[in-house]
Scaffold this motif. Structure first.
Motif, PDB file in Angstrom:
ATOM      1  N   LYS A  36       0.837  -1.209   0.000  1.00 24.26           N
ATOM      2  CA  LYS A  36       0.000   0.000   0.000  1.00 24.26           C
ATOM      3  C   LYS A  36       0.872   1.258   0.000  1.00 24.26           C
ATOM      4  O   LYS A  36       0.508   2.282  -0.589  1.00 24.26           O
ATOM      5  CB  LYS A  36      -0.899  -0.026   1.236  1.00 24.26           C
ATOM      6  N   GLU A 140      -2.584   3.086  -9.340  1.00 22.17           N
ATOM      7  CA  GLU A 140      -1.498   3.408  -8.413  1.00 22.17           C
ATOM      8  C   GLU A 140      -0.443   4.282  -9.080  1.00 22.17           C
ATOM      9  O   GLU A 140       0.031   5.262  -8.493  1.00 22.17           O
ATOM     10  CB  GLU A 140      -0.845   2.121  -7.900  1.00 22.17           C
ATOM     11  N   GLN A 143      -1.808   7.815  -9.603  1.00 22.95           N
ATOM     12  CA  GLN A 143      -1.864   8.516  -8.315  1.00 22.95           C
ATOM     13  C   GLN A 143      -0.492   8.965  -7.859  1.00 22.95           C
ATOM     14  O   GLN A 143      -0.306  10.088  -7.404  1.00 22.95           O
ATOM     15  CB  GLN A 143      -2.451   7.583  -7.252  1.00 22.95           C
ATOM     16  N   ARG A 149      -5.098  11.931  -4.717  1.00 21.61           N
ATOM     17  CA  ARG A 149      -5.934  10.744  -4.595  1.00 21.61           C
ATOM     18  C   ARG A 149      -6.971  10.695  -5.727  1.00 21.61           C
ATOM     19  O   ARG A 149      -7.565  11.692  -6.088  1.00 21.61           O
ATOM     20  CB  ARG A 149      -6.658  10.745  -3.249  1.00 21.61           C
ATOM     21  N   VAL A 175      -9.765  -3.279  -5.287  1.00 16.14           N
ATOM     22  CA  VAL A 175      -9.711  -1.812  -5.252  1.00 16.14           C
ATOM     23  C   VAL A 175     -10.700  -1.232  -4.237  1.00 16.14           C
ATOM     24  O   VAL A 175     -10.500  -0.143  -3.712  1.00 16.14           O
ATOM     25  CB  VAL A 175      -9.924  -1.217  -6.673  1.00 16.14           C
ATOM     26  N   SER A 180      -6.279  -2.187  -0.028  1.00 14.82           N
ATOM     27  CA  SER A 180      -5.808  -1.511  -1.236  1.00 14.82           C
ATOM     28  C   SER A 180      -6.276  -0.052  -1.244  1.00 14.82           C
ATOM     29  O   SER A 180      -6.098   0.655  -0.267  1.00 14.82           O
ATOM     30  CB  SER A 180      -6.298  -2.298  -2.452  1.00 14.82           C
ATOM     31  N   LEU A 181      -6.895   0.394  -2.317  1.00 15.63           N
ATOM     32  CA  LEU A 181      -7.195   1.823  -2.434  1.00 15.63           C
ATOM     33  C   LEU A 181      -8.490   2.251  -1.744  1.00 15.63           C
ATOM     34  O   LEU A 181      -8.770   3.431  -1.600  1.00 15.63           O
ATOM     35  CB  LEU A 181      -7.215   2.230  -3.913  1.00 15.63           C
ATOM     36  N   ASN A 182      -9.294   1.262  -1.356  1.00 18.29           N
ATOM     37  CA  ASN A 182     -10.503   1.557  -0.575  1.00 18.29           C
ATOM     38  C   ASN A 182     -11.461   2.533  -1.277  1.00 18.29           C
ATOM     39  O   ASN A 182     -11.978   3.457  -0.670  1.00 18.29           O
ATOM     40  CB  ASN A 182     -10.076   2.125   0.786  1.00 18.29           C
TER      41      ASN A 182
END
Ligand code: SAH
Ligand code: SF4
Length: 346
Positions: A36, A140, A143, A149, A175, A180-182
């Motif tokens: 992460k 990712e 970003q 974000r 995802v 992970s990116l939540n």
């Protein structure tokens, strides 16, 4: 022996892999934490025992998307990336800036085998599916590059997501997870050319994602002129499954309609479409088709666009003409990669 795709595993799966290889399960949380934080090689996992680092180095791999090209639109800050993966294959992703935040459009396959006549990706056929971790790696990498974000994801880049069903579902589970990116499922939109049985399967999973269906015609005859998939699944069956998707998930379906001059943009087309869609809880996105070299299709003029919206609205169908972002940077799917291939890339 095949290497373990670390970023494609959910926590319980990683725990299992670790215990099967003689490591303690609690290491999974540490590994996911480093991933992460952007770990890309074994040495990035600072607090792990040497043995485990060695295992990661020799038996696992970490998917990364490498920026091959980046273009920034002068008009609207849209950013387009050409990413490459470990085997040299390339895909495109686009980041769009909206008032509510950043939205990324990711690819799900290298190429596509659906063969839509207006689409740059469809012209070259399918090279291969992307893994779940490669789909994730695009977000990712964007970003990391932008330092901001990303809050919304659309599966509308290269490829047909439902033709790569298992990897795409795995990607969605990852995802949206805390490991992970939540990103909330309601902030994810999957666009499909209409693989009817797969849409039923997707509805069964009750994922709460938004569904966008590329319709591009009011009937099978016109649809089949540009979309070979129309010969496999009728529009009736497609609209039925869309109704079903709404009933089972509560999520409104969006229809994409690329307006092509003289092909699907007459008032009759609008009336026929309006009649068919009025019973559905849906929204229509009208997109003036992006001319792709060699296809011979041109976008409908403003008058046609306005007339289409008016007729659909009169039928009680919500319709808007979508702003085309990044028109100066080949932002339509598949165009940048095609240029790259023409210049000698993969
Ligand atoms: N394969 C999926 C998702 C990727 S394509 C699908 O077809 O839905 C994403 C969207 O771009 C689709 O709605 C597709 O029809 C549209 N599209 C492809 N080429 C286009 C073009 N030249 N102009 C406008 N829209 C296009
Ligand atoms: Fe594939 Fe979508 Fe392009 Fe059709 S429009 S060829 S389904 S990527």
């Amino acid at each position: 022996m095949e290497r373990i795709d670390l970023k494609a595993l959910e926590k319980p799966e990683l725990e299992l892999q670790l215990s099967e290889n003689g490591f303690q399960r609690f290491r999974a949380a540490q590994i996911l934490d480093w991933l992460k934080k952007g770990a890309k090689t074994a040495s990035d996992f600072k607090n792990l025992p040497a043995e485990l680092k060695n295992f990661i180095e020799t038996r696992c791999y970490i998917s990364v998307a490498i920026i091959e090209k980046k273009q920034i639109s002068r008009y609207d800050n849209t950013v387009k990336y050409l990413f490459s993966f470990s085997d040299g294959e390339c895909v495109e992703s686009v980041v769009m800036r909206y008032r509510h935040g950043l939205s990324v459009c990711v690819s799900t396959q290298v190429g596509c085998r659906m063969g839509c006549a207006f689409c740059a990706t469809g012209q070259g056929g399918l090279s291969r599916n992307l893994t779940a971790s490669e789909i994730l790696a695009q977000i990712e990498a964007a970003q990391e590059d932008l330092g901001e974000r990303i809050s919304n994801v659309v599966l509308m880049g290269m490829g047909e997501p439902l033709d790569n069903f298992d990897n795409v579902v795995r990607f969605i589970r990852l995802v949206t997870s805390e490991q992970s990116l939540n990103i909330g499922a309601r902030h994810i939109t999957l666009s499909t050319c209409g693989l009817v049985p797969r849409i039923y399967e997707l509805a069964d999973l009750k994922l709460q994602i938004n569904l966008a269906v590329s319709l591009h015609a009011p009937n099978d005859l016109i649809r089949a002129q540009t979309m070979p998939v129309a010969r496999a699944y009728s529009m009736d069956s497609l609209l039925r499954v869309c109704g079903d998707y709404f009933e089972r998930t509560g999520r409104r379906v969006t229809f994409e309609y690329a307006m092509i001059s003289g092909v699907n943009d007459s008032d009759n087309c609008a009336r026929e479409l309006g009649e068919k869609l009025s019973p559905l809880h849906c929204h229509v996105n009208l997109i003036p088709v992006n001319s792709v070299e060699g296809t011979g299709y041109d976008k409908s003029n403003i008058k046609r666009q306005q007339s289409f919206v008016k007729i659909l609205t009169a039928h009680g169908v919500a319709a808007t003409v979508r702003r085309t972002l990044g028109s100066d940077i080949d932002a339509s799917c598949g165009q940048l990669r095609r240029k790259h291939i023409n210049e000698g890339g993969k």
